[in-house]
Design a protein around this motif. Structure first.
Motif, PDB file in Angstrom:
ATOM      1  N   LYS A 197      17.404 -34.046  -9.699  1.00 24.14           N
ATOM      2  CA  LYS A 197      15.826 -34.299  -9.452  1.00 24.14           C
ATOM      3  C   LYS A 197      15.154 -33.777 -10.512  1.00 24.14           C
ATOM      4  O   LYS A 197      15.286 -32.338 -10.707  1.00 24.14           O
ATOM      5  N   SER A 198      14.373 -34.627 -11.010  1.00 29.57           N
ATOM      6  CA  SER A 198      13.636 -34.240 -12.169  1.00 29.57           C
ATOM      7  C   SER A 198      12.351 -34.884 -11.910  1.00 29.57           C
ATOM      8  O   SER A 198      12.253 -36.145 -11.957  1.00 29.57           O
ATOM      9  N   GLY A 199      11.135 -34.231 -11.860  1.00 29.90           N
ATOM     10  CA  GLY A 199       9.848 -34.877 -11.409  1.00 29.90           C
ATOM     11  C   GLY A 199       9.932 -35.533 -10.229  1.00 29.90           C
ATOM     12  O   GLY A 199      10.557 -35.106  -9.143  1.00 29.90           O
ATOM     13  N   LEU A 200       9.522 -36.944 -10.129  1.00 32.41           N
ATOM     14  CA  LEU A 200       9.558 -37.704  -9.057  1.00 32.41           C
ATOM     15  C   LEU A 200      10.607 -38.468  -8.794  1.00 32.41           C
ATOM     16  O   LEU A 200      10.770 -39.310  -7.863  1.00 32.41           O
ATOM     17  N   LEU A 201      11.358 -38.366  -9.835  1.00 28.32           N
ATOM     18  CA  LEU A 201      12.476 -39.264  -9.869  1.00 28.32           C
ATOM     19  C   LEU A 201      13.900 -38.619  -9.390  1.00 28.32           C
ATOM     20  O   LEU A 201      14.128 -37.502  -9.977  1.00 28.32           O
ATOM     21  N   LEU A 202      14.990 -39.208  -8.904  1.00 27.77           N
ATOM     22  CA  LEU A 202      16.243 -39.043  -8.193  1.00 27.77           C
ATOM     23  C   LEU A 202      17.162 -39.857  -9.347  1.00 27.77           C
ATOM     24  O   LEU A 202      17.151 -40.987  -9.036  1.00 27.77           O
ATOM     25  N   TYR A 203      17.635 -39.318 -10.233  1.00 27.61           N
ATOM     26  CA  TYR A 203      18.453 -39.862 -11.131  1.00 27.61           C
ATOM     27  C   TYR A 203      19.916 -39.942 -10.926  1.00 27.61           C
ATOM     28  O   TYR A 203      20.605 -38.832 -10.379  1.00 27.61           O
ATOM     29  N   LEU A 234      18.654 -37.515   2.408  1.00 24.41           N
ATOM     30  CA  LEU A 234      18.575 -38.900   2.434  1.00 24.41           C
ATOM     31  C   LEU A 234      19.209 -40.048   1.331  1.00 24.41           C
ATOM     32  O   LEU A 234      19.746 -41.063   1.621  1.00 24.41           O
ATOM     33  N   GLU A 235      18.719 -39.601   0.005  1.00 18.36           N
ATOM     34  CA  GLU A 235      19.453 -40.257  -1.054  1.00 18.36           C
ATOM     35  C   GLU A 235      21.062 -39.992  -1.250  1.00 18.36           C
ATOM     36  O   GLU A 235      21.618 -41.242  -1.418  1.00 18.36           O
ATOM     37  N   ILE A 236      21.626 -39.073  -0.682  1.00 20.60           N
ATOM     38  CA  ILE A 236      22.966 -39.007  -0.525  1.00 20.60           C
ATOM     39  C   ILE A 236      23.470 -40.012   0.482  1.00 20.60           C
ATOM     40  O   ILE A 236      24.471 -40.727   0.164  1.00 20.60           O
ATOM     41  N   PHE A 237      22.743 -40.347   1.552  1.00 22.02           N
ATOM     42  CA  PHE A 237      23.095 -41.150   2.749  1.00 22.02           C
ATOM     43  C   PHE A 237      22.866 -42.641   2.143  1.00 22.02           C
ATOM     44  O   PHE A 237      24.061 -43.291   2.244  1.00 22.02           O
ATOM     45  N   ILE A 238      22.261 -42.851   1.412  1.00 17.44           N
ATOM     46  CA  ILE A 238      21.767 -44.183   0.491  1.00 17.44           C
ATOM     47  C   ILE A 238      23.004 -44.546  -0.129  1.00 17.44           C
ATOM     48  O   ILE A 238      23.541 -45.578  -0.277  1.00 17.44           O
ATOM     49  N   SER A 275      11.023 -40.586  -5.756  1.00 19.95           N
ATOM     50  CA  SER A 275      10.507 -39.686  -4.495  1.00 19.95           C
ATOM     51  C   SER A 275       8.994 -39.697  -4.125  1.00 19.95           C
ATOM     52  O   SER A 275       8.450 -40.056  -5.110  1.00 19.95           O
ATOM     53  N   ASP A 276       8.675 -39.235  -2.921  1.00 19.38           N
ATOM     54  CA  ASP A 276       7.360 -38.980  -2.591  1.00 19.38           C
ATOM     55  C   ASP A 276       7.107 -37.533  -3.084  1.00 19.38           C
ATOM     56  O   ASP A 276       8.237 -36.752  -3.621  1.00 19.38           O
ATOM     57  N   LEU A 277       5.873 -37.098  -2.777  1.00 20.81           N
ATOM     58  CA  LEU A 277       5.608 -35.683  -3.412  1.00 20.81           C
ATOM     59  C   LEU A 277       6.428 -34.431  -2.548  1.00 20.81           C
ATOM     60  O   LEU A 277       6.410 -33.272  -2.971  1.00 20.81           O
ATOM     61  N   ASN A 278       7.191 -34.888  -1.454  1.00 13.94           N
ATOM     62  CA  ASN A 278       7.942 -33.877  -0.730  1.00 13.94           C
ATOM     63  C   ASN A 278       9.394 -34.022  -1.340  1.00 13.94           C
ATOM     64  O   ASN A 278      10.299 -33.043  -0.948  1.00 13.94           O
ATOM     65  N   GLY A 330       9.771 -48.568  -5.844  1.00 16.80           N
ATOM     66  CA  GLY A 330       9.881 -47.523  -7.100  1.00 16.80           C
ATOM     67  C   GLY A 330      11.382 -47.407  -7.416  1.00 16.80           C
ATOM     68  O   GLY A 330      11.626 -46.574  -8.240  1.00 16.80           O
ATOM     69  N   MET A 331      12.368 -48.009  -6.728  1.00 17.03           N
ATOM     70  CA  MET A 331      13.729 -47.775  -7.500  1.00 17.03           C
ATOM     71  C   MET A 331      13.776 -48.382  -8.696  1.00 17.03           C
ATOM     72  O   MET A 331      13.130 -49.543  -9.071  1.00 17.03           O
ATOM     73  N   TYR A 332      14.816 -48.052  -9.372  1.00 21.36           N
ATOM     74  CA  TYR A 332      15.168 -48.514 -10.717  1.00 21.36           C
ATOM     75  C   TYR A 332      16.741 -49.195 -10.494  1.00 21.36           C
ATOM     76  O   TYR A 332      17.568 -48.285 -10.364  1.00 21.36           O
ATOM     77  N   LEU A 333      16.972 -50.399 -10.554  1.00 17.97           N
ATOM     78  CA  LEU A 333      18.306 -50.990 -10.552  1.00 17.97           C
ATOM     79  C   LEU A 333      18.567 -51.872 -11.819  1.00 17.97           C
ATOM     80  O   LEU A 333      17.514 -52.505 -12.300  1.00 17.97           O
ATOM     81  N   THR A 334      19.539 -52.224 -12.132  1.00 20.35           N
ATOM     82  CA  THR A 334      20.044 -53.057 -13.374  1.00 20.35           C
ATOM     83  C   THR A 334      19.752 -54.565 -12.816  1.00 20.35           C
ATOM     84  O   THR A 334      19.813 -54.410 -11.529  1.00 20.35           O
TER      85      THR A 334
END
Length: 553
Positions: free
Chosen positions: A103-109, A402-406, A423-426, A434-438
């Motif tokens: 978790k870095s900024g708004l992104l979940l890598y 939720l990201e682990i569930f996904i 992610s949102d602000l929370n 806003g997902m990034y996929l190949t």
């Protein structure tokens, strides 16, 4: 005494001269060079996991972070390795890999760390989303300078990175600092005579230092070539038009037929390893997560009210009409809330809540406070507020992040590991897009729906959910083409050689499309970069004119 006074005088002059630095003097384009092309490609390692005294390491050409942490016996890992930076993950049952997120900024890598030897797990974190910077040029635009006030926007010469969202601009004496909300990178600079020395940090850990001088010529950004593999299908006219910029900013085109990849081409330096910003095309992935939750009986029916899933503090927004906002109305953009994306309508009738709620301190309150303009499940208007509420609901249902569930229930089963969730602000996965996929993984997702929820003979989504998702419930009234709409899937019909061909589509701003054509047993993925030039729907032209006529019936 005179000597001391002289020294104090000159020290005072020096302090005054530093404090007198005004940002007007630095309001200018600046440029420099990153020290090497892989400085933002990090190796992440977890060592001695079973010892109870493990280490979490991040490095590039040098060690950046070396953090000790305590492990537990349940296979869950949670490592706050720097300020506002966190790794969370789980050890696979076979003990051979760790799947998790930084978790870095708004992104979940998402990272997959594979066991390499003894008790060491290693993976790669590309914080700028590309596997290597093709340009080492770095630019900084300092704008609106006045006294100690300013704005600063870093721009990388490799424009395959989707750019920074900077804020929190500070200045103290000759030092400036600001951060990128999106990636979490921190920038600290020292204002010198006709130059700026800029450091880029992960928390308090220095990644790179760049010397910037004033730009004297226009910035050169992007324009990279791509080495392509040969494809079974030949689309010569399309490729020619893309190369001549007649089909502007097309980044990738992939086609599968009967489950086999028959065409794959990339442009502008893109390749099969770069996750692409899907924008709202990932709304369709959000729909799949709702379907998985439904299949697992985490909720009963799509006609359950959204208020059944919201914390107590939001119940005050419930009234007799809003209580009828159910899961299905959110999936079909028909909640009735005035939280509409008027950007898709040439003649908006009222201010768009869409433009305001995303930056609200409490997005859920902002959306639920909107007025009702229709009864739920009657009129459909496209926007991101409806799927956002779905994300809040799903987060309340699952017992893990939720990201682990996904990841566990969708992406791991599709063998997708190189991806990013916004992610949102929370810090919750943002279901509005806003997902990034190949491009290859976007194609996999389309194939999952084409095959009625199965992948490699494994059931991931129920056939019933796929069929419900692909139904045409009602027309999106705020779209130019008045498209039909399913469970966060678009409907459109194309004309080819006098025939009508129906397509079910995931769509995102800038031209991100997944076309699923059941009658042709075909999936097409097109990614693009047309975010602000009015060519968002260009992939529809490419699909109809240059692809469909050549796909075998």
């Amino acid at each position: 005494m005179r000597f001391q006074n002289t020294v104090l005088f000159f020290l005072l002059l020096l302090i005054l001269s530093v404090n007198a630095q005004q940002m007007e003097e630095y309001t200018h384009p600046w440029e420099g060079k990153i020290e090497n092309s892989k400085i933002f490609n990090f190796t992440v390692a977890i060592k001695n996991l079973q010892s109870g005294d493990a280490t979490f390491k991040i490095s590039n050409n040098q060690s950046i972070i070396d953090y000790r942490f305590k492990t537990n016996a349940n296979g869950q890992i949670n490592i706050p390795f720097a300020e506002n930076l966190l790794f969370e993950g789980t050890v696979a049952p076979n003990k051979k890999e760790i799947n998790g997120f930084i978790k870095s900024g708004l992104l979940l890598y998402h990272l997959k760390l594979r066991k390499v030897k003894n008790d060491s797990f290693v993976g790669i974190w590309n914080i700028l989303m590309v596997d290597e910077q093709k340009s080492q040029k770095f630019f900084l635009s300092i704008e609106n300078g006045s006294g100690n006030d300013y704005e600063a926007y870093p721009v990388f010469g490799d424009n395959r990175f989707t750019g920074t969202w900077c804020s929190n601009f500070k200045k103290q004496n000759s030092h400036i600092a600001f951060n990128d909300v999106k990636t979490g990178l921190l920038f600290k600079g020292e204002l010198l005579n006709n130059k700026i020395q800029l450091g880029i940090f992960l928390g308090s850990h220095l990644i790179s230092e760049i010397n910037l001088t004033k730009s004297t010529i226009d910035w050169k950004i992007g324009g990279f070539n791509t080495d392509n593999k040969k494809s079974i299908l030949q689309l010569v006219e399309m490729e020619s038009l893309i190369s001549k910029d007649s089909l502007l900013n097309t980044h990738g085109v992939l086609i599968s037929r009967n489950g086999k990849l028959i065409y794959e081409k990339y442009f502008d330096g893109y390749n099969e390893n770069i996750p692409h910003d899907m924008r709202s095309a990932s709304k369709s992935i959000s729909s799949a997560i709702v379907g998985i939750a439904k299949d697992q009986l985490l909720f009963k029916n799509v006609d359950q009210s959204i208020f059944a899933f919201l914390p107590a503090k939001y119940q005050t927004h419930k009234d007799s009409l809003k209580a009828k906002i159910d899961i299905q109305s959110l999936l079909t953009m028909s909640s009735g809330l005035d939280a509409i994306d008027y950007g898709v309508n040439a003649n908006p009738k009222s201010p768009a809540v869409e433009d305001n709620y995303q930056m609200a301190e409490d997005m859920t309150t902002a959306i639920l406070s909107a007025t009702m303009i229709n009864r739920p499940n009657t009129n459909a208007n496209y926007g991101s507020a409806n799927p956002y509420l779905l994300g809040v609901a799903m987060d309340s249902l699952v017992s893990e992040p939720l990201e682990i569930f996904i990841d566990r229930n969708l992406f791991q089963k599709l063998d997708i590991s190189n991806y990013i969730i916004q992610s949102d602000l929370n810090g919750r996965p943002y279901f509005g897009g806003g997902m990034y996929l190949t491009s290859r993984d976007m194609l996999k997702f389309g194939e999952l729906y084409l095959s009625k929820g199965k992948w490699n003979s494994q059931r991931i989504l129920s056939k019933k959910w796929i069929e419900s998702s692909f139904e045409n419930y009602r027309v999106l009234e705020n779209t130019k083409d008045k498209n039909g709409y399913g469970y966060l899937w678009w409907h459109h019909t194309y004309k080819v050689n006098g025939k009508s061909i129906k397509s079910i589509e995931a769509r995102g701003a800038g031209g991100q499309y997944i076309f699923v054509i059941p009658t042709l047993k075909t999936v097409v993925v097109i990614t693009s970069g047309n975010y602000r030039n009015g060519k968002t729907q260009q992939p529809e032209t490419i699909f109809e004119k240059y692809i469909l006529p050549f796909v075998p019936n």
